[in-house]
Each structure stands twice: as structure tokens, then as C-alpha cells.
Design an enzyme around this catalytic site. Structure first.
Site, PDB file in Angstrom:
ATOM      1  CB  SER A 188      48.384  40.406  55.665  1.00  0.00           C
ATOM      2  OG  SER A 188      49.617  40.838  55.138  1.00  0.00           O
ATOM      3  CG  HIS A 229      46.206  39.322  58.664  1.00  0.00           C
ATOM      4  ND1 HIS A 229      45.684  40.566  58.387  1.00  0.00           N
ATOM      5  CD2 HIS A 229      47.544  39.494  58.747  1.00  0.00           C
ATOM      6  CE1 HIS A 229      46.674  41.436  58.272  1.00  0.00           C
ATOM      7  NE2 HIS A 229      47.814  40.826  58.490  1.00  0.00           N
ATOM      8  CE  LYS A 258      46.912  43.080  61.361  1.00  0.00           C
ATOM      9  NZ  LYS A 258      47.145  44.458  60.900  1.00  0.00           N
TER      10      LYS A 258
END
Lengths: 405, 405
Positions: B190, B218, B249
């Protein structure tokens, strides 16, 4: 081990053990229906059932004011917060919610976590590991999340007898007076429904200069003039170093928090990994929780109705000679004492009577104390209560008959 | 210590240290606005700003399909789930979401947790502690949540060099071949934005009969034909024992999950305290996540546009001679290397240019590698990118001038 197939075999064998012991968990598959709580649609049966084991204690999870606030937040702000609290995830709703919570508990500040579990784990692990030489005193029946947090802190830990200020005092009296100390307990214990003697525990803690950490997860929204919990009801909120609570249960959403001094809260905000490295709660959850807390601050009648329903259920169980445990709070345990029987009773209530009460087995409660756990809400009608008691009597008699036969 | 005032003094002194080191975190106070992402209203400044550091990577947190699904779920089902997954908190939406996730990753089953952090902590702590004699191999740059989970498992732990299959192999080769092993790593890291050589790590793990645990937090939604992550893009999903991901996310909500074999998932469902003892996610969150996953499964164009925006920003930073780190994924770190300067640059971007990029300091990144972390989304326009680069150039030159002066 190892070989890929052996890993699989290991998992399967452990699951087999649970099944043999009668404590393999089977999840009900429910569709809640806004406006018809405590009714829900059970997908396996294909029919409506009445829920008697919800932790949505006041039905706020379907309250129009809460749902309206969620709709509005979605329209105005969208879905997720978009990041951790530090990296673009702090919205104005989060700020307002923390102000509302610090006001609710009469503390300088509050901090919201993704769940009550995380609040306990993160706060206790951080306090216990960061305060040099800290000794933690923990009630014997504290919740799994507190136990995990204390364990993860690696601090020296002592367990005092459940709700027993004298035992706590005996242990504090023998400790080095120069070491920092933290006394951890709950107000309402979720599985027995009994209530801590908060003032007496504070008396003892204060004599030995220990900090106090109170989990009010099963009490916020439900007790005290504004729903501040048992500590508010007892007029002792100011004596506790930390009050921890949840936005699930009485407030009807999800999320947890602590309220404490500004410095302590800022310390947790700055050092707790479980707070720092996770995405902030969605805006609809935060807005819904705000609406729910505000509603319950101003509406003590909801709490009165709740207690009245609880007393009625307790009274009716007693009349019917069912094994309810001594009444203290809104949680009514009905002791069974055997995991297989507990599951059978629960299945039978569902199949024969369309009443859903999940069996509570080890490790949630000690072995031999398996139980049903009833949670009456303000939305359970007289008729619901009649049906519950009739169903319990019917199932109890059948089970006893089978055991004899 | 102790004395109540001394506890306070301790907390204050620790906070003072953070301030002195320039790494005290100040949260921006934002109001997201549905439909105007990446714009948000900054409450301290009293003005709109452009967000360049959101983990709502695709803007799905404001996508009409997601918001509509949330509205519908609230109208039909209400707010909270009402309990833990086991005690009245499993709704049909939770069941559907887990089916959708297992399909996304080509696994037999999936299990949803309250956050990605909790998924990692609970899964790794449970696997590492319950599998007898397990040895865990952990990439040197794994996320805090994985580190905590591994620590809490108390399993023997070895750290291998970041993204280095050869170092992993050296370590596995010296281990007892009869002991169970678990290799843990991420796909997209990340903070540096670099990508793991998943196939090569699987080659090594398979040679030594180790299980593999991949964090795709991610990457899910962002890579692969259906948004299954880097493992899908690389055609290696079937080689991983566990794929962990997030509903925050790219999917725009909150919550985490693991996907794996039916037995492994059922094992975690049955033994992970962080799964068992916590309230299930609210129905609107679950419904919104379902809509988001389905949308991204069917719309690779969103991913193409995202990558195109990322490449454009990288190209422009390079042209402007700004210290962007080597490009690999959608995360663009801009190195500063000093916590105070990093905070000053961030403040200046906000004050002078209405651009919000949170400074990233220790412990999120190692000391000396403090940075800005840019996350272009499909919703950032050409003009947004022009302004970003102009602003960075302006602020960078000012800062360098001040350092020289």
C-alpha cells in the site's frame, strides 16, 4: 502434516470434533424486514419467524429516525468514508459522533472504532503495553474482546472473582503501590445478564490509585436517564477512567467507542494499531448512529417500555416453572446445561413454533451452562410473549419426556 | 506513577513526543459529497478541496448503483444486522455476499469480517495458533494487521526479504520438513505501490508444502478481468490457500474477508474470536458491497480508465522532475524523507492550492521515507491532474527555497 491434503484433513477433523460435541454452529439465514421487527423471514424454512434473541435490544435498527438519517447521509455524502481516519477518512459526521458520545458519558472526548470488539482489543492492548509496568485486573467473566486485548498487551494480568470488590481489594493490596494499575470490568454481563457493583469497584480502585475501564456494551442506550448506561443510572460516570460502548445493540448499527479524558483518547488515537490501520466507518452508519443516540437521549419512555416487557417475560417464565436464571437486567438466560439438548430445543422452537432463539454453547458460555438467551424488546407484543411461553412449555415438556423415555 | 494526575501526565508526555518529532496526526475534517468526488468540503478551511489520497480508488463509494442498493436495503431490511453472525445476525445478504466473493476468487467459500484489518488479524492469529507447530513466513513489508495477527498467533515467525522468493526459499529449505508452514504476503503493497511476484512465491511455497496467504486489499476490484486482483490478472488464484481482501477501498464501503477452501473457511468461522464475538455488518453495507463487486466484475472499462489516469499522473510527475518513486501499480508515492517537511508540504498544498494529500509518516512507513501518497481515480479529470502537478511544483520549489535560505 504437511501436505496440502493434510492441511484440509486437519481442518475437517477439528470441525468433526465440534459436531461430535454438539457445538458446531449453524447460522440461521434471516431476512430482517424494516418495520416488522421482531418478525423476520427465515430462508431455510421459507416462512416468517419471531426473533427472541436479537441484540437490537430496542428495535432501533429499524427506527424511522435512524433509517431517515442513513438515507440522507447516502444522498448527501455517499457510501464509504474512503480511507482510514488519518488518510482522508475523517468526515464531519465522525467528528459530530465523537462529540455526541463524549457528551453522553460526561467525558472530555471519545473515539470511534470499527466495532466494540475492536475498541476493547485496541484500547486494552495499547494501554496495557504502552503504560510502563502496568498491571491489569480483569473480572473473571469479561468478554472475549477484553480478554484478547489484555492478552495482546502482554501486561501482567490478575483475574478477580466475578463482581467481587473484596477479591479485587485483596489482590490490589498485595501489589507494588508504585506500579500503574488498570481494573477492567463490564456493567451488564451479556450471557448471565447480571450487573456489576460499579461504585464499590471504583471505591476499591481509587484506594489503590488504579485506573478503571468499564465495558457498557450491553447497557448504553438502555439504562440511565439519557441512555448513558449503568454508570449513568448509578451516578458514577465521572469515577471511571474509560467507558467503552457500542453502536451496535441498543443503537442498532455497528461500531464501538471509548470515552475518556482528552489526553487518554488522543493517546489511543495516536498509538492503537486497531484504530490507525483500518478504514473509517461508512457515513450512513455514522449518521444512523448519531440519530439513534440522540433519539434515545431524549426518549426515556423507550427504556421504560423495554423494562416493562422484560419484567413481564420474567414473570411469565417463573409462573410456567421454566428454568430462568435470577433476573437483574434485560437479558434473560434460560438454562439448559447440555449443548445437544440446547440445540434440539432451539431447533424445535423454530420448526414447531416459528420462534427463533439461538442456542448458546461453549466457548460463549462455560461448558455445562449451555442456555437459551432471551432478549425481549419494546416491540414484542403481549401476544408474542404468550406464544413464547406456550412454545417453551411445549418444547420443554417434550424434551423432558424424551429424556425420561 | 501511579496517581490519577500521573496517568494523565504520562499520556500527555507521550503525545508531546509525537509533536516534537513532527509526526502528531491531525485529521482533516471532510464532508464528502455524493456525486462530486474527488471534491469534498473541508470544514476547517470552509471550502471545497480536491482529494488526492483517497482509498476509494475507483470512486465506487459514490457510484449510483451502490447507493441505490444501500437505499433499497435500508427500506427493505433496516439498519443494523442485530447481532453476531451466530446470534440472529446472519441475514440472507450476508450469505449472498459470501457466495459472490468465493466466486470472485474462484474458491469454494468465503467469510466476511468487520474489516480487512480484523480479517487479517483473526485469520492469521487463528491459523497460526491452532495448526500444531505451524511456522509462519512473513514478507518484511506486510501490513500492520498481518503483523498483529501473526504476533497474536504466538507461532514461530520468520521474516523474508520483501518480494524475494530466493530468500524465502533459503529459509524454507532449513526448516523441519514435517512441520506445517504458512507463507504470508500482499499483492500490492500500500505504501510503495510495488507488486509481489506471486507465481514465484507460490513455486517456492509449493516445493516445501507450505500454505499461502495473500492479502489483495489494494488490488481487489482493480486488477484482473473481473476485479479478482493481481492473482486473477496473473492466472494464479487457484495456487493460493487463502486470498484476503476488503470491501473498503475499490469496493467503496467497509469490511474484510477471506476466500479459501470450504474446510478452511468453516474452520475460521468456527474458531476465530474476531469473527465469532462481534456484530455482523449492517445490511446497507453488505448490499452496497454486493452491488459494487457485481458492477466491477462486469465493467473492466473502469479499471482501464483508472490505469490510464495513473499513467498520466506518473508521466506528468516525471516531466516535472518531482521525486515520484518507481511506478508499478496505481499507488504513486512522492518521497519527502522528513516528517516535518512532509507535513508542511501537505499543509501548503491544502492552504495554497485546495489540494488534500495527507502526509504519511512513521510508523505507517519507515523513518526517513516519509512521503505523499497519490491515488489517482477514474474521476480525476485532466484539469485536476494539471492543477495537481502545478501545485506540487509550486510547493516543492518554495520548500527547497526555504531549506536553502
Amino acid at each position: 502434516m504437511p501436505h496440502p491434503a493434510e492441511y484440509e484433513a486437519f481442518f475437517e477433523q477439528r470441525l468433526e470434533t465440534l459436531k461430535t460435541e454438539g457445538r458446531y454452529r449453524v447460522f440461521a439465514d434471516l431476512e430482517r424486514r424494516a418495520g416488522s421487527f421482531p418478525r423476520a423471514y427465515e430462508n431455510h424454512l421459507g416462512t416468517d419467524v419471531t426473533v427472541w434473541c436479537s441484540n437490537d435490544y430496542l428495535g432501533m435498527g429499524q427506527h424511522p429516525a435512524v433509517l431517515a438519517a442513513m438515507h440522507q447521509a447516502i444522498d448527501r455524502l455517499g457510501a464509504g468514508a474512503g480511507g482510514t481516519r488519518n488518510i482522508s477518512g475523517t468526515t464531519h459526521y465522525h467528528v459530530l459522533l465523537e462529540q455526541e458520545l463524549s457528551d453522553l458519558h460526561g467525558k472530555e472526548a471519545a473515539l470511534v472504532f470499527t466495532s466494540g470488539y475492536v475498541a476493547n482489543e485496541a484500547a486494552l492492548a495499547t494501554l496495557g503495553s504502552q503504560i510502563p509496568d502496568c498491571i491489569i485486573y480483569s473480572d473473571a467473566l469479561n468478554h472475549a474482546s477484553m480478554i484478547q486485548g489484555i492478552r495482546h498487551s502482554s501486561a501482567e494480568k490478575h483475574i478477580f472473582k466475578h463482581n467481587d470488590p473484596a477479591d479485587l481489594e485483596r489482590q490490589l493490596a498485595t501489589a507494588d503501590p508504585h506500579r500503574p494499575k488498570l481494573v477492567c470490568f463490564e456493567s451488564v454481563y451479556s450471557m448471565d445478564g447480571d450487573i456489576a457493583p460499579i461504585a464499590k469497584l471504583c471505591d476499591v480502585a481509587e484506594r489503590y490509585d488504579a485506573m478503571t475501564y468499564l465495558d457498557e456494551v450491553h447497557a448504553v442506550g438502555l439504562y440511565g436517564p439519557r441512555g448513558g448506561g449503568i454508570a449513568e443510572r448509578d451516578g458514577v460516570m465521572h469515577r471511571l477512567s474509560v467507558i467503552q460502548g457500542t453502536l451496535a445493540k441498543a443503537f442498532g448499527l455497528v461500531g464501538g467507542y471509548v470515552a475518556a479524558s482528552a489526553a487518554l483518547v488522543d493517546f489511543l488515537r495516536s498509538f492503537a494499531p486497531g484504530f490507525i490501520f483500518t478504514t473509517a466507518l461508512p457515513l450512513a452508519v455514522v449518521a444512523g448512529a448519531l440519530a439513534s443516540i440522540r433519539h434515545l437521549k431524549e426518549n426515556p419512555a423507550v427504556r421504560a417500555r423495554h423494562q416493562e416487557r422484560v419484567q413481564l417475560v420474567k414473570h411469565r417464565l417463573l409462573e410456567a416453572h421454566l428454568p430462568g436464571m435470577p433476573p437483574a437486567s434485560h437479558i434473560i438466560p434460560v438454562l439448559v446445561g447440555n449443548p445437544r439438548l440446547c440445540k434440539e430445543i432451539s431447533d424445535s422452537l423454530l420448526d414447531r413454533h416459528r420462534i427463533y432463539v439461538q442456542p448458546i454453547n461453549y466457548p460463549t458460555v462455560p461448558r455445562g451452562s449451555e442456555r437459551l438467551r432471551l432478549t425481549p424488546t419494546p416491540l414484542h407484543s403481549d401476544q408474542d410473549i404468550d406464544r413464547l411461553v406456550e412454545a417453551l412449555v411445549d418444547v420443554w415438556h417434550r424434551m423432558m419426556w424424551h429424556k425420561v423415555a
